[in-house]
Design a protein around this motif. Structure first.
Motif, PDB file in Angstrom:
ATOM      1  N   LEU A  52       0.810  -1.210   0.000  1.00 52.98           N
ATOM      2  CA  LEU A  52       0.000   0.000   0.000  1.00 52.98           C
ATOM      3  C   LEU A  52       0.845   1.262   0.000  1.00 52.98           C
ATOM      4  O   LEU A  52       0.370   2.334   0.304  1.00 52.98           O
ATOM      5  N   VAL A  73       0.232   4.146  -5.224  1.00 49.10           N
ATOM      6  CA  VAL A  73      -1.018   3.908  -5.943  1.00 49.10           C
ATOM      7  C   VAL A  73      -0.845   2.780  -6.948  1.00 49.10           C
ATOM      8  O   VAL A  73      -1.733   1.943  -7.122  1.00 49.10           O
ATOM      9  N   LEU A 101      -1.133  -0.426  -5.298  1.00 54.28           N
ATOM     10  CA  LEU A 101      -2.528  -0.604  -4.911  1.00 54.28           C
ATOM     11  C   LEU A 101      -3.343  -1.120  -6.094  1.00 54.28           C
ATOM     12  O   LEU A 101      -4.174  -2.022  -5.963  1.00 54.28           O
ATOM     13  N   ARG A 117      -6.617   5.451   1.585  1.00 54.35           N
ATOM     14  CA  ARG A 117      -5.743   6.031   0.572  1.00 54.35           C
ATOM     15  C   ARG A 117      -6.390   7.201  -0.161  1.00 54.35           C
ATOM     16  O   ARG A 117      -5.729   8.183  -0.480  1.00 54.35           O
TER      17      ARG A 117
END
Length: 382
Positions: free
Chosen positions: A18, A21, A24, A67
């Motif tokens: 994490l 991005v 992710l 996030r």
């Protein structure tokens, strides 16, 4: 069990996965959110190993959600929220006076799903309310060790209350208001956010629930027994100013509850500028929006001296509010002239206010209001 193994692997790597991005997105493309959702939906809660993985899965979902609002909404749309909140409720019940980490983890995960602008749909978050209700009662079970949990839970409730009628009504139906008002003595700033959102977004009937639980009396107790806690005083004075700005109908409630006399004394006697000027802002907000009788009451309690001291305060909003409030007081003084003399203008002069008004006639922010005041009461001073 293969799903659980996959999720355990993903969860163990979440601190790496994490960090960006792009990582992710890779996890999402490999359907990690779907795997986490399947683990949460597993009914075998009696199995301790599965329960531990479910806890980890819930935290991982929270880490995804924090996030961004995009990922938050993706988690909300993907995860089975009722099992998730039931799981967090169970997790929060594991908190003890020795170790509150489980409750902190539960509240943090809920917060990650609630925070952000625009807010998510309240209907999807409604199942979190029993967990939050349990968390704000935690102090009754494990005393002062619960304070960090209470602060976080109240911040989440304040966030939900911004949504207006439906979430506020749901909070009332969960019978949270009596406990929240009691918590004003413990976690003042966070509960004040809830109170402000009730007054800003709630209906008169919803606000009446707070009054029924003696919210103004609690605030008065804080003002009278603040024990030199500057942040507490500043927060309460700011909340009073905001509530008056949202609803002028509350001014009379505050008059009846004797809220303004201690605020006026704080404005006059407090040495810390931030606190003094927040108190002045509360008084000026009431003077700007109050009726003539309410303004006469404020004057009788010493508000002219307080506002005269605040005419040089920093900050555009507070200073203009102070000038506007004093102008409104002077207008009432014109109505109450005795032998052609405005009694409130004399009080402004005697408290040093006239000199401060004259010194700011050409100020770009308040110069126009200053000249209005001079034309009204001291035309020869222009």
């Amino acid at each position: 069990m293969q799903i659980i193994a996959n999720v355990e692997f993903s969860v163990k790597r979440r601190s790496i996965a994490l960090n960006s991005v792009s990582q992710l997105v890779v996890l999402h493309e490999h359907q990690v959110l779907d795997h986490l959702a399947q683990v949460l939906a597993d009914p075998a809660w009696h199995n301790l190993s599965i329960l531990i993985v479910q806890y980890k899965a819930a935290e991982a979902l929270g880490n995804f959600a924090r996030r961004s609002t995009r990922w938050r909404d993706l988690v909300i749309d993907t995860a089975p929220l009722i099992p998730l909140f039931q799981l967090l409720h169970r997790l929060s019940r594991e908190a003890t006076s020795i170790n509150t980490s489980s409750a902190i983890r539960a509240s943090r995960t809920i917060g990650n799903l609630c925070f952000g602008s625009p807010p998510p749909s309240f209907d999807k978050l409604r199942p979190s309310l029993p967990v939050l209700r349990y968390l704000i009662d935690l102090e009754l079970r494990i005393e002062e060790e619960a304070i960090p949990v209470l602060k976080h839970a109240c911040l989440i409730i304040a966030c939900l209350a911004r949504g207006g009628f439906d979430p506020i009504n749901a909070l009332i139906e969960q019978n949270m208001c009596p406990r929240l008002v009691m918590l004003l003595a413990e976690v003042v700033a966070n509960v004040l956010k809830i109170v402000e959102n009730f007054f800003r977004s709630g209906t008169d009937n919803q606000i009446q629930v707070l009054h029924g639980n003696q919210v103004l009396q609690r605030l008065l107790n804080i003002l009278n027994n603040h024990d030199n806690r500057p942040l507490t005083l500043r927060s309460v004075c700011r909340a009073i100013a905001n509530i008056v700005s949202y609803r002028s109908s509350q001014i009379q409630r505050m008059v009846d509850a004797a809220i303004f006399p201690p605020i006026i004394q704080i404005a006059i006697n407090q040495e810390v500028d931030d606190i003094k000027y927040e108190a002045v802002y509360a008084i000026s907000s009431a003077a700007r929006r109050g009726s003539q009788d309410q303004i006469r009451y404020l004057v009788g309690q010493g508000s002219i001296e307080a506002l005269s001291l605040g005419l040089l305060c920093e900050g555009y909003t507070r200073r203009t509010s102070c000038f506007q409030g004093l102008l409104n007081i002077l207008r009432v003084g014109e109505v109450d002239k005795v032998d052609g003399v405005n009694p409130y203008a004399e009080m402004v002069t005697n408290s040093g206010g006239l000199a401060r008004i004259q010194s700011q006639m050409d100020d770009p922010d308040v110069g126009e209001i200053a000249r209005k005041m001079l034309r009204l009461c001291w035309p020869r001073e222009l």
